[in-house]
Design an enzyme around this catalytic site. Structure first.
Site, PDB file in Angstrom:
ATOM      1  N   GLN A  78       4.269  13.566  18.064  1.00 38.79           N
ATOM      2  CA  GLN A  78       4.905  12.155  17.189  1.00 38.79           C
ATOM      3  C   GLN A  78       6.447  11.711  18.024  1.00 38.79           C
ATOM      4  OE1 GLN A  78       4.808  12.552  13.528  1.00 38.79           O
ATOM      5  NE2 GLN A  78       3.561  11.417  13.132  1.00 38.79           N
ATOM      6  N   THR A  95       2.155   4.672  13.005  1.00 40.88           N
ATOM      7  CA  THR A  95       2.442   5.561  14.108  1.00 40.88           C
ATOM      8  C   THR A  95       1.231   4.950  15.303  1.00 40.88           C
ATOM      9  OG1 THR A  95       0.278   6.695  12.788  1.00 40.88           O
ATOM     10  CG2 THR A  95       2.592   7.472  12.043  1.00 40.88           C
ATOM     11  N   ARG A 134       0.499  -1.096   0.217  1.00 38.78           N
ATOM     12  CA  ARG A 134      -0.258   0.375  -0.277  1.00 38.78           C
ATOM     13  C   ARG A 134       1.096   1.490   0.234  1.00 38.78           C
ATOM     14  NH1 ARG A 134      -4.109  -0.413   4.966  1.00 38.78           N
ATOM     15  NH2 ARG A 134      -2.504  -1.060   6.086  1.00 38.78           N
ATOM     16  N   GLY A 135       0.463   2.107  -0.717  1.00 37.19           N
ATOM     17  CA  GLY A 135       0.913   3.461  -0.437  1.00 37.19           C
ATOM     18  C   GLY A 135       2.063   3.751  -1.169  1.00 37.19           C
ATOM     19  N   TYR A 171       7.586   8.464  17.341  1.00 41.58           N
ATOM     20  CA  TYR A 171       7.331   8.529  15.802  1.00 41.58           C
ATOM     21  C   TYR A 171       8.956   9.231  15.220  1.00 41.58           C
ATOM     22  CZ  TYR A 171       7.024   8.467  10.511  1.00 41.58           C
ATOM     23  OH  TYR A 171       6.303   8.686   9.279  1.00 41.58           O
ATOM     24  N   MET A 207       5.169  17.560  16.914  1.00 43.62           N
ATOM     25  CA  MET A 207       4.220  18.010  18.329  1.00 43.62           C
ATOM     26  C   MET A 207       3.648  16.801  18.189  1.00 43.62           C
ATOM     27  SD  MET A 207       2.055  21.028  19.465  1.00 43.62           S
ATOM     28  CE  MET A 207       1.234  20.909  18.190  1.00 43.62           C
ATOM     29  N   TYR A 221       5.253  14.973   3.097  1.00 47.14           N
ATOM     30  CA  TYR A 221       3.913  15.249   2.864  1.00 47.14           C
ATOM     31  C   TYR A 221       3.071  14.419   1.641  1.00 47.14           C
ATOM     32  CZ  TYR A 221       3.436  16.471   7.872  1.00 47.14           C
ATOM     33  OH  TYR A 221       3.700  16.546   9.866  1.00 47.14           O
ATOM     34  N   ILE A 222       3.256  13.444   1.471  1.00 47.22           N
ATOM     35  CA  ILE A 222       3.144  12.390   0.182  1.00 47.22           C
ATOM     36  C   ILE A 222       1.718  12.348   0.390  1.00 47.22           C
ATOM     37  CG2 ILE A 222       3.117  10.292  -1.257  1.00 47.22           C
ATOM     38  CD1 ILE A 222       5.850  12.645  -0.073  1.00 47.22           C
ATOM     39  N   GLY A 272       6.015   0.789   8.374  1.00 46.63           N
ATOM     40  CA  GLY A 272       6.480   2.121   9.450  1.00 46.63           C
ATOM     41  C   GLY A 272       4.480   2.064  10.288  1.00 46.63           C
TER      42      GLY A 272
END
Length: 239
Positions: free
Chosen positions: A143, A85, A11-12, A146, A141, A178-179, A83
């Site tokens: 995260q 989050t 995915r992604g 992450y 902030m 940011y994708i 990954g």
């Protein structure tokens, strides 16, 4: 023909990387953690074999890589993309929130790379590319877990590159901004507009742009590039 393995590859960004590698002539396998439906659809659409295991579990990684290599041959190119989050402000973060993210995003890089690095050294060729994050470079902030794990990937890259260099094994990191993945596009439009306003090129990135960066680092042409962090974020954070 070389063999590539992409974690979180159905995915992604991971899917875009896996497809780009296949189109470039590599044998490709994609790992995934749990979404059987998405994996089955991905294989049907692309013909790329998928293998399910948790990269947070060292023994599962050993078994998974062994299965891939039995099917396709030794892994020449490893893309550490998977990954997760667990975003929450630090004062509300639980030990479980911390461990879950570090176990996948950082320990998973160790677990996977440890399976293939020795073989790459012996064969005098290897490409290891870890997909870090803009937030591993600048922090974010909400995260802390992450950002810490993604910053750890960069340190991992710089250190291991020095060990692999004389054996023809390059180790690099890519830090996307940011994708326009499903996850980002699911964010309310007003929030996306605020994100785009911080990006000098005025748009979100495309997964294919990250995939093209991976293709270069995986290629023979990139043999003199190791220990590097490639920043692909539209100018949002310049290092």
């Amino acid at each position: 023909m070389r063999t590539a393995l992409v974690t979180g590859g159905t995915r992604g960004i991971g899917a875009a990387i896996a497809m780009a590698l296949k189109d470039a002539g590599y044998r490709v396998a994609a790992n995934y953690a749990g979404n059987e439906e998405a994996a089955a659809r991905f294989t049907e659409d692309t013909g790329i074999a998928t293998h399910r295991w948790s990269i947070a579990d060292y023994d599962e990684c050993a078994r998974g890589v062994a299965a891939v290599e039995a099917e396709l041959g030794p892994v020449d190119i490893l893309i550490n993309n998977a990954g997760i989050t667990r975003d929450v402000m630090f004062h509300k973060m639980t030990p479980q929130d911390w461990r879950a993210v570090v176990d996948v995003n950082l320990n998973g890089v160790f677990n996977m790379t440890h399976q293939v690095f020795a073989g790459m050294r012996e064969r005098k060729f290897g490409r290891i590319v870890s997909i870090s994050s803009i937030n591993g470079q600048k922090g974010q902030m909400g995260q802390v877990n992450y950002s810490a794990a993604k910053a750890g990937e960069i340190g991992f890259t710089k250190a291991l590159a020095q060990e692999g260099a004389r054996f023809g094994v390059t180790v690099n990191a890519i830090c996307p901004g940011y994708i326009a993945t499903d996850m980002v596009m699911a964010v309310p439009e007003a929030v996306r507009e605020k994100i785009v306003a911080q990006i000098p090129v005025g748009r979100l990135g495309e997964a294919a742009e990250i995939a093209r960066s991976v293709l270069f680092l995986a290629s023979d042409d990139a043999g003199f590039v190791t220990g590097s962090t490639m920043t692909v974020n539209g100018g949002q954070y310049i290092v």
